[in-house]
Scaffold this active site. Structure first.
Site, mmCIF file in Angstrom:
data_model
loop_
_atom_site.group_PDB
_atom_site.id
_atom_site.type_symbol
_atom_site.label_atom_id
_atom_site.label_comp_id
_atom_site.label_asym_id
_atom_site.label_seq_id
_atom_site.Cartn_x
_atom_site.Cartn_y
_atom_site.Cartn_z
ATOM 1 C CG HIS A 34 50.197 -52.550 -13.222
ATOM 2 N ND1 HIS A 34 51.067 -51.097 -13.156
ATOM 3 C CD2 HIS A 34 49.133 -52.195 -13.628
ATOM 4 C CE1 HIS A 34 50.739 -50.446 -14.166
ATOM 5 N NE2 HIS A 34 49.798 -50.909 -14.482
ATOM 6 C CB CYS A 35 53.256 -50.884 -8.640
ATOM 7 S SG CYS A 35 54.126 -51.755 -7.776
ATOM 8 C CG MET A 36 56.462 -47.036 -10.154
ATOM 9 S SD MET A 36 56.041 -46.721 -11.835
ATOM 10 C CE MET A 36 57.807 -46.174 -12.700
#
Length: 469
Positions: free
Chosen positions: A26-28
């Site tokens: 995942h990222c932000m």
């Protein structure tokens, strides 16, 4: 039972099950999947989940927009699925199996520049602030600058150049380090190679006056010019990759017992020779050619057409990932011409997408579920993060996306027509005005107003005709 457990279970089912997931991270704001068979993902069902704000595929990854709670969602997803997440770098490497050669090339360039962007943004803001206090005459009736009437601000102006110089003049160091980091070779060698491109003993090419005698290294039967490559992008990229492949080559053929000595010595020495004898001059010529072609497009009698087309197509470039190519062009323009006219158009395109979302917020002001997606998307877009707005709102309806493209094209035409130039890459939204050269800030503000009004009005008008609520 966690807050997102039900949606996490359904997402696992809708992406094709555990066996269809090669990697996940995942990222932000997004879950990022590498799927064994992307066709098995049921996009319609995934986007119908309450926690999901949109989906898109980019750089070989199937990305599901969750929002600011993505970390909690990710934890529950890995718990219910039994899949152990991996790092973003591992996902990127896995995803390259789903890319064609062009996509791989773009992804590689993006990965080189991604670690450098925070520093470049800081540098742009610093240069903008220095220009405001050092160039704009708003003291004593418009006759003096702030540094001319205040020793404190004169000291600040001088001190901040320490950071600005470190970021931009020594940019090749960051690039060669990033290349070695991305390719998994010895990073300190990349740093040393970069330092040899900007060493103080070299003549700064940007300080060379016509007719100045260029010092050389004289090897008897040939010479090499002692010229630096401060702020240059392409020579640093070429030199970095040569170092990488030399190190990999010598590691393969060198006995383990002497590898620690032989590999770094031969790799670095040969890379430095190649950089100054061939790659530097060639890279400088190529970089200058690219920047001059783009600059000609931005300053020729057809610049209105260049700007209109670029402003219109930039958002679609974001969808494909090709927008990452502009970073290298921006940096080259900054090195050659002291600023970039390309980046302001990028910031304006981002603002336009946010304004289209604002139009959707107005149309759906009584739709609480829609506002939970559109309000955060609008805010993040105005601050330079466009994916939630583009994929979570505008592309779903279509007409907001087109409305933003039209507003962006008009603003880009006005921006280039009025010679708006940025010091450097900055925050790609409303705060981007801080990176604009002071004499053009007023004109850029007008362009910002266009990107706020035109997409909003077009979205509202079309949305009312379509009875969007």
């Amino acid at each position: 039972m966690g807050k997102y457990s039900d949606d996490a279970k359904k997402l696992l089912e809708y992406v094709g099950g555990k066996q269809n997931i090669s990697a996940v991270t995942h990222c932000m704001t997004r879950m990022r999947f590498v799927l064994a068979d992307p066709e098995k993902a049921d996009v319609a069902k995934i986007e119908a989940l309450k926690s999901v704000k949109g989906t898109f595929t980019q750089a070989g990854q199937f990305q599901v927009i969750i929002g600011n709670d993505v970390f909690a969602f990710y934890n529950e997803f890995t718990s219910v699925s039994g899949i152990e997440g991996v790092s973003k770098e591992e996902v990127k490497q896995e995803a390259k199996g789903n890319m064609n050669p062009v996509q791989k090339a773009v992804a590689n360039i993006a990965e080189i520049f991604a670690p450098l962007i925070p520093a470049i943004i800081v540098g742009g803001l610093i240069l903008g602030f220095r220009n405001i206090i050092g160039e704009i005459r708003f003291m004593n009736g418009g006759t003096e600058t702030l540094i001319e009437v205040s020793q404190f601000w004169a000291g600040v102006h001088s001190f901040l150049w320490l950071i600005g110089e470190a970021i931009f003049h020594f940019l090749p160091v960051g690039i060669t380090w990033s290349v070695t980091k991305k390719m998994g070779t010895t990073q300190i060698l990349g740093i040393v190679l970069g330092l040899t491109l900007v060493s103080p003993q070299l003549l700064n090419a940007y300080a060379m006056a016509p007719g100045v005698e260029v010092p050389v290294w004289n090897f008897g039967f040939f010479t090499m010019q002692m010229v630096g490559y401060q702020a240059q992008v392409i020579p640093a990229i070429l030199a970095g990759f040569v170092l990488v492949y030399l190190e990999k080559f010598f590691k393969k053929i060198t006995p383990q017992a002497i590898s620690m000595i032989v590999v770094p010595f031969l790799s670095l020495v040969l890379a430095v020779i190649a950089a100054h004898a061939v790659l530097g001059p060639v890279g400088w010529a190529v970089g200058s050619w690219v920047s001059k072609v783009v600059y000609a497009g931005l300053t020729s009698s057809f610049r209105w057409l260049f700007a209109t087309v670029f402003g219109f197509i930039y958002a679609p470039l974001v969808i494909t990932g090709l927008h990452h190519m502009t970073n290298a062009i921006d940096l080259q323009l900054m090195a050659e011409f002291g600023g970039t006219m390309l980046w302001p158009m990028i910031a304006l395109s981002n603002i336009a997408q946010g304004s289209a979302v604002l139009g959707m917020i107005y149309l759906q002001k009584h739709n609480e579920e829609a506002k939970q997606i559109s309000i955060p998307a609008c805010i993040s877009c105005y601050l330079g993060v466009t994916e939630p707005a583009i994929f979570g709102v505008n592309l779903k309806r279509g007409f907001p996306f087109i409305s933003a493209m039209i507003g962006s094209a008009i603003a880009a035409t006005v921006s280039v027509g009025s010679n708006v130039m940025a010091n450097s890459i900055g925050v790609g939204g409303i705060p981007g005005i801080l990176s604009i050269q002071p004499q053009y800030m007023g004109r850029f503000a007008v362009c910002m107003l266009i990107t706020m009004v035109v997409p909003f009005v077009l979205t509202v008008v079309v949305g009312k005709k379509k009875d969007v609520r």
